[in-house]
Design an enzyme around this catalytic site. Sequence first.
Site, short mmCIF file in Angstrom:
data_model
loop_
_atom_site.label_atom_id
_atom_site.label_comp_id
_atom_site.label_asym_id
_atom_site.label_seq_id
_atom_site.Cartn_x
_atom_site.Cartn_y
_atom_site.Cartn_z
N ASN A 36 -77.64 -14.75 11.75
CA ASN A 36 -77.82 -13.85 10.60
C ASN A 36 -78.74 -14.49 9.57
O ASN A 36 -78.75 -15.70 9.40
CB ASN A 36 -76.47 -13.49 9.98
CG ASN A 36 -76.06 -14.41 8.85
OD1 ASN A 36 -76.48 -14.24 7.70
ND2 ASN A 36 -75.24 -15.42 9.18
N MET A 47 -78.77 -12.63 6.44
CA MET A 47 -78.41 -11.52 5.55
C MET A 47 -78.90 -11.75 4.12
O MET A 47 -79.39 -10.83 3.47
CB MET A 47 -76.89 -11.32 5.55
CG MET A 47 -76.29 -11.07 6.93
SD MET A 47 -76.89 -9.58 7.73
CE MET A 47 -76.01 -8.33 6.80
N SER A 57 -75.25 -21.75 2.52
CA SER A 57 -75.92 -20.71 3.29
C SER A 57 -77.38 -21.10 3.49
O SER A 57 -78.05 -21.50 2.54
CB SER A 57 -75.86 -19.37 2.56
OG SER A 57 -76.72 -18.42 3.19
N LYS A 88 -67.90 -25.12 0.21
CA LYS A 88 -68.26 -24.86 1.61
C LYS A 88 -69.57 -25.55 1.94
O LYS A 88 -70.58 -25.33 1.27
CB LYS A 88 -68.37 -23.36 1.87
CG LYS A 88 -68.53 -23.02 3.35
CD LYS A 88 -68.33 -21.54 3.61
CE LYS A 88 -68.33 -21.23 5.10
NZ LYS A 88 -68.02 -19.80 5.37
N THR A 138 -72.90 -21.80 8.75
CA THR A 138 -73.72 -21.66 9.95
C THR A 138 -74.72 -22.81 10.07
O THR A 138 -74.98 -23.52 9.11
CB THR A 138 -74.49 -20.33 9.93
OG1 THR A 138 -75.27 -20.26 8.73
CG2 THR A 138 -73.52 -19.15 9.95
N TYR A 185 -64.59 -15.90 12.33
CA TYR A 185 -65.50 -14.79 12.02
C TYR A 185 -66.14 -14.31 13.31
O TYR A 185 -65.77 -13.26 13.85
CB TYR A 185 -66.54 -15.23 10.99
CG TYR A 185 -67.57 -14.20 10.60
CD1 TYR A 185 -67.79 -13.04 11.34
CD2 TYR A 185 -68.36 -14.37 9.47
CE1 TYR A 185 -68.73 -12.10 10.98
CE2 TYR A 185 -69.31 -13.43 9.09
CZ TYR A 185 -69.50 -12.30 9.85
OH TYR A 185 -70.44 -11.38 9.49
N SER A 186 -67.09 -15.08 13.84
CA SER A 186 -67.79 -14.65 15.05
C SER A 186 -66.83 -14.44 16.22
O SER A 186 -66.97 -13.49 16.99
CB SER A 186 -68.87 -15.66 15.43
OG SER A 186 -69.83 -15.79 14.41
#
EC number: 1.3.5.2
Length: 342
Positions: free
Chosen positions: A110, A112, A174, A216, A246, A317-318
């Site tokens: 992703n 996003m 992220s 995180k 990720t 999640y995934s």
Amino acid sequence: MYTLARQLLFKLSPETSHELSIDLIGAGGRLGLNRLLTPEPASLPVSVLGLEFPNPVGLAAGLDKNGDAIDGFGQLGFGFIEIGTVTPRPQPGNPKPRLFRLPQANAIINRMGFNNHGVDHLLARVRAAKYRGVLGINIGKNFDTPVERAVDDYLICLDKVYADASYVTVNVSSPNTPGLRSLQFGDSLKQLLEALRQRQEALALRHGRRVPLAIKIAPDMTDEETALVAAALVEAGMDAVIATNTTLGREGVEGLPHGDEAGGLSGAPVREKSTHTVKVLAGELGGRLPIIAAGGITEGAHAAEKIAAGASLVQIYSGFIYKGPALIREAVDAIAALPRRN
């Protein structure tokens, strides 16, 4: 039943499927149907961060960015739910397409870009929800806020969500917001953590309760960098660390359709890298901060692996996308089968 639903949903584009899934889970929650469709996980209560979790398996941030399906997810058997990432102002995120399935690898890519309706929308959804379990709220910065001013966005969000969150996660990892990951290092990290801790103390006095802060982090740091982050978190008095977000790596998806798309890779290919980060953190922290593990949990055994590596809680999640709610029960059962730790 989920296998059939997944077959139908996977015929749609990933983002359309995601949006429809949130709508369906939300509707199921409002009607009280979701708990009828999934077996209740075995009771495995755990106390972490001064909070009581019915089980250690949670929903990771990113699936319900805006808090639109809190009650629905709350009926599926999760021990806790994390919503967001949310930013001070609404933003559309990156151009589409920006979400890609790699089913051969049980993976997702992703980019996003923190698309969300803004913190005020999220809080309205939180306050309308009936869910009374542990609720984490994940906060980030707006795309157009310079990295040098990122702390302002985090403090705006922290001020707003504090009263409604069980804990708050600060997303500095992220890969889809330019410059964001630089906040994990050196003086940038220390300044951010100091500002967060000072604001946390002020808010605790104002609201009469202390809401834990979790940071995180990414899976792409060296062991030395991870150790430095661990030391900074302890020094700043943070309450927990979530490992991991990720990865920018592409190990395990080379040559697959969409395997070379830009963005963060999640799912099975990130599992070993994330678990290694958990192990490094556990060694550095020595129990001073709890670790919430996320990344690559697609089977119950993977959740147990994270706990054995030193995590206190796990998030999925995934794996939830590919296996559905049954993964929650599978993960809880696998963790319950581990030898008890003193």
